[in-house]
Design a protein around this motif. Structure first.
Motif, PDB file in Angstrom:
ATOM      1  N   GLY A 113       2.266   4.870  -3.119  1.00  0.00           N
ATOM      2  CA  GLY A 113       2.203   6.646  -2.901  1.00  0.00           C
ATOM      3  C   GLY A 113       2.011   6.766  -2.222  1.00  0.00           C
ATOM      4  N   PRO A 114       0.495   6.064  -1.318  1.00  0.00           N
ATOM      5  CA  PRO A 114       0.127   7.767  -0.611  1.00  0.00           C
ATOM      6  C   PRO A 114       1.194   7.312   0.809  1.00  0.00           C
ATOM      7  CG  PRO A 114      -1.259   5.274  -1.715  1.00  0.00           C
ATOM      8  CD  PRO A 114      -0.170   5.246  -1.757  1.00  0.00           C
ATOM      9  N   THR A 115       0.619   8.486   1.664  1.00  0.00           N
ATOM     10  CA  THR A 115       1.637   8.502   2.516  1.00  0.00           C
ATOM     11  C   THR A 115       1.144   8.050   3.559  1.00  0.00           C
ATOM     12  OG1 THR A 115       1.162  11.470   2.766  1.00  0.00           O
ATOM     13  CG2 THR A 115       3.063  10.090   1.682  1.00  0.00           C
ATOM     14  N   LYS A 116      -0.271   8.023   3.552  1.00  0.00           N
ATOM     15  CA  LYS A 116      -0.884   7.208   5.063  1.00  0.00           C
ATOM     16  C   LYS A 116      -1.911   6.513   4.612  1.00  0.00           C
ATOM     17  CE  LYS A 116      -0.204  12.050   8.044  1.00  0.00           C
ATOM     18  NZ  LYS A 116      -1.205  13.586   8.083  1.00  0.00           N
ATOM     19  N   GLY A 152       0.196   7.993   9.636  1.00  0.00           N
ATOM     20  CA  GLY A 152       1.248   7.093   8.663  1.00  0.00           C
ATOM     21  C   GLY A 152       1.751   5.565   8.789  1.00  0.00           C
ATOM     22  N   PRO A 153       3.136   5.571   7.831  1.00  0.00           N
ATOM     23  CA  PRO A 153       3.481   4.130   7.799  1.00  0.00           C
ATOM     24  C   PRO A 153       4.152   3.527   9.574  1.00  0.00           C
ATOM     25  CG  PRO A 153       4.323   5.881   6.663  1.00  0.00           C
ATOM     26  CD  PRO A 153       2.962   6.200   6.924  1.00  0.00           C
ATOM     27  N   LYS A 154       4.590   5.043   9.787  1.00  0.00           N
ATOM     28  CA  LYS A 154       5.120   4.110  11.642  1.00  0.00           C
ATOM     29  C   LYS A 154       4.209   3.863  12.372  1.00  0.00           C
ATOM     30  CE  LYS A 154       7.739   7.011  15.279  1.00  0.00           C
ATOM     31  NZ  LYS A 154       8.556   6.659  15.341  1.00  0.00           N
ATOM     32  N   TYR A 161       0.947  -1.495   0.010  1.00  0.00           N
ATOM     33  CA  TYR A 161      -0.304   0.750   0.303  1.00  0.00           C
ATOM     34  C   TYR A 161       0.943   0.973   0.190  1.00  0.00           C
ATOM     35  CZ  TYR A 161      -3.404   3.138   1.780  1.00  0.00           C
ATOM     36  OH  TYR A 161      -3.935   4.661   1.725  1.00  0.00           O
ATOM     37  N   PHE A 162       2.129   1.193   0.661  1.00  0.00           N
ATOM     38  CA  PHE A 162       2.767   2.974   0.575  1.00  0.00           C
ATOM     39  C   PHE A 162       3.719   2.790   0.141  1.00  0.00           C
ATOM     40  CE2 PHE A 162       1.299   2.377   5.621  1.00  0.00           C
ATOM     41  CZ  PHE A 162       0.635   3.812   5.776  1.00  0.00           C
ATOM     42  N   ARG A 163       3.665   1.363  -0.510  1.00  0.00           N
ATOM     43  CA  ARG A 163       5.025   1.606  -1.823  1.00  0.00           C
ATOM     44  C   ARG A 163       4.486   1.829  -3.367  1.00  0.00           C
ATOM     45  NH1 ARG A 163       9.109  -3.785  -2.175  1.00  0.00           N
ATOM     46  NH2 ARG A 163      10.594  -2.743  -0.481  1.00  0.00           N
TER      47      ARG A 163
END
Length: 206
Positions: free
Chosen positions: A75-78, A83-85, A71-73
Motif C-alpha cells: 500500500g505505501p507509495t513512499k 518513492g519506488p523509483k 513493502y510497496f505492494r
C-alpha cells in the motif's frame, strides 16, 4: 547456465588460476597440466566452496528487492520520503554492487588456502575468513578496483529493452558476450591475481 558452469567448472579453473599465479610469482614454469593435477585432488573442497558462494550470493541479493516489492505492494507509495523509483533504480543497484564486493571478499581467501596450503574446506574457509578480517580494508580495495570496470556493463544490462529497441535484438547477445568478457576474463582474473598475491605475501610473512 552461468551459475552451473561457475560451480562445476569454475571451481577447477579458479583453483588452476591460483596455482599458476603462485608459480609465476615464484618464477617457476607455468603449466596448465601441472596446475590441473595440483587442483583436481582438492576438487570437492573447491566445489563446496563455489556452491556455498553462489547460494549465498543468490539468497542474500534476492532479499532486498523481494522486501521492497512486498513493502510497496502492501500500500505505501513512499519509503523514508522516497518513492519506488529511487529504491529500485538507484538504491538496489548500489546495494547489490557493494554486497557483491563484500561476499566475494569474504570467500576469496579460502581458494588459495585450499590450493596452496592444502587445507580441507572447513579449515580453509575459517582461515580465509580470519585473513580477510585481519586485512579487511586492503582486501575490499583489491576487490573493488577491478569490480568498478563492471559498472558500465551493469548499467547497459539494466537497460536491455532500450538497447534492443535502438540497435536491434542482436544487440542483446553482444551485451551478454560483453558481460562474460568483462566479468570473467577481466574482473575475475584481476581479483584472483590480486588476492592470491596478497595472500601469499601475507601468509609467507606470518
Amino acid at each position: 547456465a552461468k551459475i552451473v558452469i561457475g560451480i562445476f567448472i569454475g571451481a577447477v579453473t579458479t583453483g588452476m588460476a591460483v596455482s599458476m599465479i603462485a608459480a609465476a610469482r615464484a618464477k617457476k614454469t607455468v603449466d596448465l597440466k601441472e596446475a590441473f593435477l595440483r587442483v583436481w585432488p582438492r576438487y570437492i573442497s573447491l566445489f563446496i566452496l563455489a556452491l556455498i558462494l553462489y547460494a549465498s550470493v543468490h539468497f542474500i541479493m534476492k532479499q532486498p528487492p523481494l522486501l521492497l516489492v512486498k513493502y510497496f505492494r502492501s500500500g505505501p507509495t513512499k519509503l523514508l520520503f522516497l518513492g519506488p523509483k529511487f529504491w529500485f533504480e538507484i538504491f538496489l543497484p548500489v546495494l547489490n554492487f557493494f554486497l557483491a564486493i563484500f561476499l566475494q571478499s569474504l570467500f576469496v581467501y579460502a581458494i588459495p588456502s585450499i590450493v596452496l596450503k592444502g587445507k580441507k574446506f572447513f579449515a580453509a574457509f575459517f582461515s580465509g575468513l580470519i585473513f580477510f578480517f585481519k586485512n579487511f580494508f586492503r582486501t575490499l580495495l583489491i576487490v573493488t578496483i577491478p569490480m568498478i570496470l563492471y559498472i558500465p556493463v551493469t548499467m547497459v544490462r539494466g537497460n536491455v529493452p532500450f538497447v534492443a529497441d535502438k540497435f536491434g535484438p542482436e544487440s542483446v547477445m553482444a551485451i551478454i558476450l560483453l558481460g562474460i568478457i568483462v566479468g570473467t576474463v577481466i574482473v575475475d582474473a584481476l581479483v584472483t591475481a590480486g588476492t592470491t598475491v596478497f595472500f601469499i605475501e601475507g601468509t609467507d610473512e606470518a
